[in-house]
Structure formats: C-alpha cells, structure tokens
Design a protein around this motif. Structure first.
Motif, mmCIF file in Angstrom:
data_model
loop_
_atom_site.group_PDB
_atom_site.id
_atom_site.type_symbol
_atom_site.label_atom_id
_atom_site.label_comp_id
_atom_site.label_asym_id
_atom_site.label_seq_id
_atom_site.Cartn_x
_atom_site.Cartn_y
_atom_site.Cartn_z
ATOM 1 N N HIS A 227 0.853 -1.183 0.000
ATOM 2 C CA HIS A 227 0.000 0.000 0.000
ATOM 3 C C HIS A 227 0.892 1.237 0.000
ATOM 4 N N PRO A 228 0.463 2.296 -0.659
ATOM 5 C CA PRO A 228 1.266 3.524 -0.633
ATOM 6 C C PRO A 228 1.237 4.188 0.748
ATOM 7 N N ILE A 229 2.299 4.899 1.068
ATOM 8 C CA ILE A 229 2.356 5.685 2.304
ATOM 9 C C ILE A 229 1.766 7.055 1.948
ATOM 10 N N SER A 230 0.473 7.123 1.977
ATOM 11 C CA SER A 230 -0.246 8.320 1.541
ATOM 12 C C SER A 230 -1.401 8.594 2.494
ATOM 13 N N PRO A 231 -1.478 9.811 3.045
ATOM 14 C CA PRO A 231 -2.592 10.118 3.943
ATOM 15 C C PRO A 231 -3.951 10.046 3.245
ATOM 16 N N THR A 232 -4.002 10.431 1.977
ATOM 17 C CA THR A 232 -5.267 10.363 1.236
ATOM 18 C C THR A 232 -5.691 8.911 1.049
ATOM 19 N N TYR A 233 -4.752 8.076 0.625
ATOM 20 C CA TYR A 233 -5.028 6.649 0.446
ATOM 21 C C TYR A 233 -5.438 6.027 1.785
ATOM 22 N N GLU B 236 -9.077 4.298 2.454
ATOM 23 C CA GLU B 236 -9.161 2.866 2.743
ATOM 24 C C GLU B 236 -9.704 2.624 4.152
ATOM 25 N N PHE B 237 -9.271 3.439 5.097
ATOM 26 C CA PHE B 237 -9.771 3.303 6.461
ATOM 27 C C PHE B 237 -11.277 3.584 6.508
ATOM 28 N N ASN B 238 -11.701 4.677 5.913
ATOM 29 C CA ASN B 238 -13.114 5.068 5.951
ATOM 30 C C ASN B 238 -14.018 4.051 5.250
ATOM 31 N N ASN B 239 -13.478 3.341 4.244
ATOM 32 C CA ASN B 239 -14.242 2.290 3.572
ATOM 33 C C ASN B 239 -14.531 1.108 4.498
ATOM 34 N N ARG B 240 -13.748 0.982 5.556
ATOM 35 C CA ARG B 240 -13.873 -0.168 6.456
ATOM 36 C C ARG B 240 -14.456 0.192 7.820
ATOM 37 N N SER C 68 -10.332 12.323 8.698
ATOM 38 C CA SER C 68 -9.903 13.267 7.664
ATOM 39 C C SER C 68 -8.525 12.851 7.133
ATOM 40 N N VAL C 69 -8.169 13.409 5.999
ATOM 41 C CA VAL C 69 -6.827 13.195 5.447
ATOM 42 C C VAL C 69 -5.797 13.708 6.461
ATOM 43 N N GLN C 70 -6.122 14.804 7.139
ATOM 44 C CA GLN C 70 -5.218 15.366 8.156
ATOM 45 C C GLN C 70 -4.990 14.387 9.303
ATOM 46 N N SER C 71 -6.041 13.702 9.743
ATOM 47 C CA SER C 71 -5.878 12.704 10.813
ATOM 48 C C SER C 71 -4.958 11.579 10.359
ATOM 49 N N ALA C 72 -5.187 11.087 9.140
ATOM 50 C CA ALA C 72 -4.327 10.028 8.603
ATOM 51 C C ALA C 72 -2.882 10.516 8.501
ATOM 52 N N ASN C 73 -2.720 11.756 8.090
ATOM 53 C CA ASN C 73 -1.383 12.333 7.990
ATOM 54 C C ASN C 73 -0.727 12.400 9.373
ATOM 55 N N LEU D 209 -7.588 -0.842 11.558
ATOM 56 C CA LEU D 209 -6.285 -0.829 10.880
ATOM 57 C C LEU D 209 -5.622 -2.202 10.952
ATOM 58 N N SER D 210 -5.676 -2.831 12.118
ATOM 59 C CA SER D 210 -4.991 -4.118 12.272
ATOM 60 C C SER D 210 -5.647 -5.208 11.426
#
Length: 132
Positions: A24-30, A34-38, A45-50, A67-68
């Motif tokens: 998986h890419p190391i990308s806050p948007t990605y 992906e997290f929100n889909n699950r 937010s993208v900021q939280s992932a970042n 995540l796990s």
C-alpha cells in the motif's frame, strides 16, 4: 520508559511498515480513504491520517482494530510493538478472507432494512445449498 512523543513516532513507523509490507502507498489520502471504507464510525480526515503517518497522533482502540484487520497485523503490535513478529499472532488471511472482511464491513454500514434483505437472501441461498 519512552515518552509519549516517542510512542507516537514508533506507532507511525509500524503503521508505515505494515502499509509497505502489503504494497500500500504511504499516503494520507489513500490511508484515510481505505480506512473510511472499512470503518462504520465517524470518518477520519486526510489530516488525521497524515498525523498518524507523521507520528503526531495515535488512533483510539476501535480505529486501531480496523487498521490491524485491514493490514493483517495485531492491534497490540501496531499500538505497542510488543510482539517479536506480528505474523506469529495472526492467522494468515487469504485474499478470499480479506474479501469476506471487506463485505462484512460494507454490510455493517447498511441501513437495517437492507441488512434484513441481505439476511433473507443468505438464508434462502443457504437453504437451497442444503437441499442439493
């Protein structure tokens, strides 16, 4: 004893390692998508992932669990890094198991009326299968 700042940095390293291990890419948007889909709670937010990736924040336990599951590591290892090998604690999931998990997470987000429809369909299909 490590400081809270160090704990966040170590968490970020483990998160990035788990993402890379699964290509998986190391990308806050990605990561946020992906997290929100699950996740059936409040989307991140993208900021939280970042912030997770930069070691500025650690997600709470319910988010760590999602995540796990997605990354096929234990929540304990992801949060604390206390296992020598995360794979020792986890039964390897095949791609079909991952697909089942993805469908389950989608199912959890459905309204009750649609869940009942899915349940009826599964009941009907499983009864047909028993009569073969």
């Amino acid at each position: 004893m490590s400081s809270h700042r160090e704990e966040k940095q170590f968490f970020a390293q483990r998160l990035k390692s788990a993402l890379q291990d699964r290509n998986h890419p190391i990308s806050p948007t990605y990561l946020s998508n992906e997290f929100n889909n699950r996740y059936d709670g409040q989307p991140i937010s993208v900021q939280s992932a970042n912030n997770w990736l930069l070691g500025k924040a650690i997600p709470n336990q319910d988010k760590l669990s999602i995540l796990s599951l997605w990354l096929n590591v234990s929540a304990q290892w992801l949060r604390f890094g206390e296992e020598t090998e995360p794979s020792q604690q986890i039964i390897a999931r095949s791609s079909s198991d991952q697909l089942d998990l993805d469908y389950f997470m989608k199912y959890k987000r459905l309204p009750l009326s649609q869940k009942k429809l899915i349940q009826s369909l599964i009941d009907e299909l499983s009864s047909l299968d028993r009569h073969k």
